[in-house]
Design an enzyme around this catalytic site. Structure first.
Site, PDB file in Angstrom:
ATOM      1  N   CYS A 144       0.834  -1.208   0.000  1.00 14.56           N
ATOM      2  CA  CYS A 144       0.000   0.000   0.000  1.00 14.56           C
ATOM      3  C   CYS A 144       0.865   1.252   0.000  1.00 14.56           C
ATOM      4  CB  CYS A 144      -0.908  -0.035   1.223  1.00 14.56           C
ATOM      5  SG  CYS A 144      -1.895   1.445   1.424  1.00 14.56           S
ATOM      6  N   CYS A 147      -0.345   4.088   2.227  1.00 15.02           N
ATOM      7  CA  CYS A 147      -0.111   3.854   3.668  1.00 15.02           C
ATOM      8  C   CYS A 147       1.367   4.057   4.010  1.00 15.02           C
ATOM      9  CB  CYS A 147      -0.467   2.431   4.078  1.00 15.02           C
ATOM     10  SG  CYS A 147      -2.011   1.812   3.452  1.00 15.02           S
ATOM     11  N   ASP A 148       2.261   3.518   3.205  1.00 11.11           N
ATOM     12  CA  ASP A 148       3.673   3.420   3.590  1.00 11.11           C
ATOM     13  C   ASP A 148       4.634   4.262   2.751  1.00 11.11           C
ATOM     14  OD1 ASP A 148       2.937   1.560   5.523  1.00 11.11           O
ATOM     15  OD2 ASP A 148       3.097  -0.122   4.138  1.00 11.11           O
TER      16      ASP A 148
END
Ligand code: NDP
Length: 317
Positions: A144, A147-148
């Site tokens: 992701c 997300c990261d």
């Protein structure tokens, strides 16, 4: 301690413990439906693989995935959701309005009956299937970018895949990272032309066709990868801080095959703008019915919708 009542027909059984499952539980509990939630084989779902959630509304300082899911669980418990750390391994879904559905769990085929079922079993990211990949998830390997990606600011990363997801991840990362290697196993991209055009225009994206990741370098965290280049049959080493695997998802719908309408990719089909499935009293929420958005916040939203849809259904009987 929760004791299962024999011969009892429940109102609401929720299968799955990601954001959609817990959101459904909180809403269903507040509607007085006494939800029972089966947390499944991976309690907390895919978010538990994420180090920091920075884009979920209401968490200005970010929160790690495990704590976030733990909070969801605590909130559901606060409203007296019964949580069973068990996995449903078979379902028999009724075709009748007001009919009773049966879910089976455990080795001895224990079961519960319910008029309402909310399916929130999510999906699983496909893995490349190479050594160290699973161990280094959250330590450089991610599924992701939103997300990261931020953890790789001004660093070099690679994205694997040639579909829309891979190109979206690439575009997102190209705005943050120094360089993005896009590794495509075929000699062409599968993604939509509009995304391809955007990626081709990016100066810090290097597209490598006919390229396969063969090895992950690093023990405690990702340090690089080895890539087999089919064209000249060579292996090259690239040092990286992040590897984003975007080679598709598999909805967790194995146990629902032949029980509920699925699309040709295995996602549960719901009536547009709702969580209503083809089985009366059965609703689907989160990634198991959503091929497009797949965000924690959209997942939680559809969990809420499923509880509202179920409450309406029960009231109509
Ligand atoms: P896709 O199945 O469309 O693409 C997967 C990609 O990964 C393909 O290029 C495939 O290669 C490659 N791949 C599969 N396995 C491997 C492997 N082991 N090693 C290397 N590469 C591999 O998945 P997506 O997640 O991209 O998309 C799923 C669906 O979601 C699609 O319908 C897509 O259109 C949609 N979507 C739409 C978006 C949008 O509209 N903005 C955004 C994201 C997704 P190969 O071609 O060789 O099989």
């Amino acid at each position: 301690m929760f004791f299962l009542k024999e011969n009892c027909i429940h109102n609401c059984i929720i299968i799955g413990s990601g954001p959609s499952g817990y959101s459904a539980a909180i809403y269903a509990a507040r509607y007085g439906l006494n939800p029972i939630l089966f947390s499944g084989p991976n309690p907390g779902g895919q978010l538990t693989y994420t180090n920091d959630i920075e884009n979920y509304l209401g968490f200005p300082e970010s929160i790690d995935g495990i704590s976030f899911m733990d909070n969801c669980k605590k909130q559901a418990l606060r409203f007296n959701t019964k949580i069973l750390n068990k996995t449903i391994n078979k379902v028999i879904l009724s075709n009748d309005i007001g009919g009773t559905h049966r879910v089976f769990f455990g080795k001895s085929q224990d079961y519960l009956d319910s008029i309402g079922i909310i399916i929130a079993t999510g999906s699983s990211s496909s893995f490349l299937g190479i050594k160290k990949e699973k161990e280094l998830v959250g330590l450089g390997i991610s599924f992701c970018a939103t997300c990261d990606g931020f953890f790789h600011k001004e660093k070099d990363v690679a994205v694997v895949g040639g579909g829309d997801s891979a190109l979206e991840e690439t575009l997102y990362l190209s705005k943050i990272c120094k360089k993005v290697y896009l590794l495509v196993r075929k000699n062409y991209l599968k993604a939509s032309k509009i995304l391809q055009k955007k990626v081709f225009e990016k100066k810090n994206v290097e597209i490598n066709f006919s390229s396969i990741v063969t090895e992950i370098i690093g023990n405690d965290f990702l340090e690089g990868i080895k890539i087999f280049e089919k064209k000249n049959k060579t292996i090259r080493t690239v040092l990286l801080s992040g590897l984003f695997v975007a080679i598709g998802h598999i909805p967790n719908t194995d146990i629902f095959k032949n029980q509920i309408n699925l699309d040709n990719k295995g996602y549960i089909i719901v009536k547009k703008g709702s969580t209503i499935t083809n089985k009366p009293g059965v609703f689907a929420a989160g990634d198991v019915m959503d091929i497009n958005y797949r965000q924690a916040i959209t997942s939680a939203s559809t969990g809420c919708m499923a509880a509202i849809d179920l409450d309406k259904y029960l009231s109509s009987l």
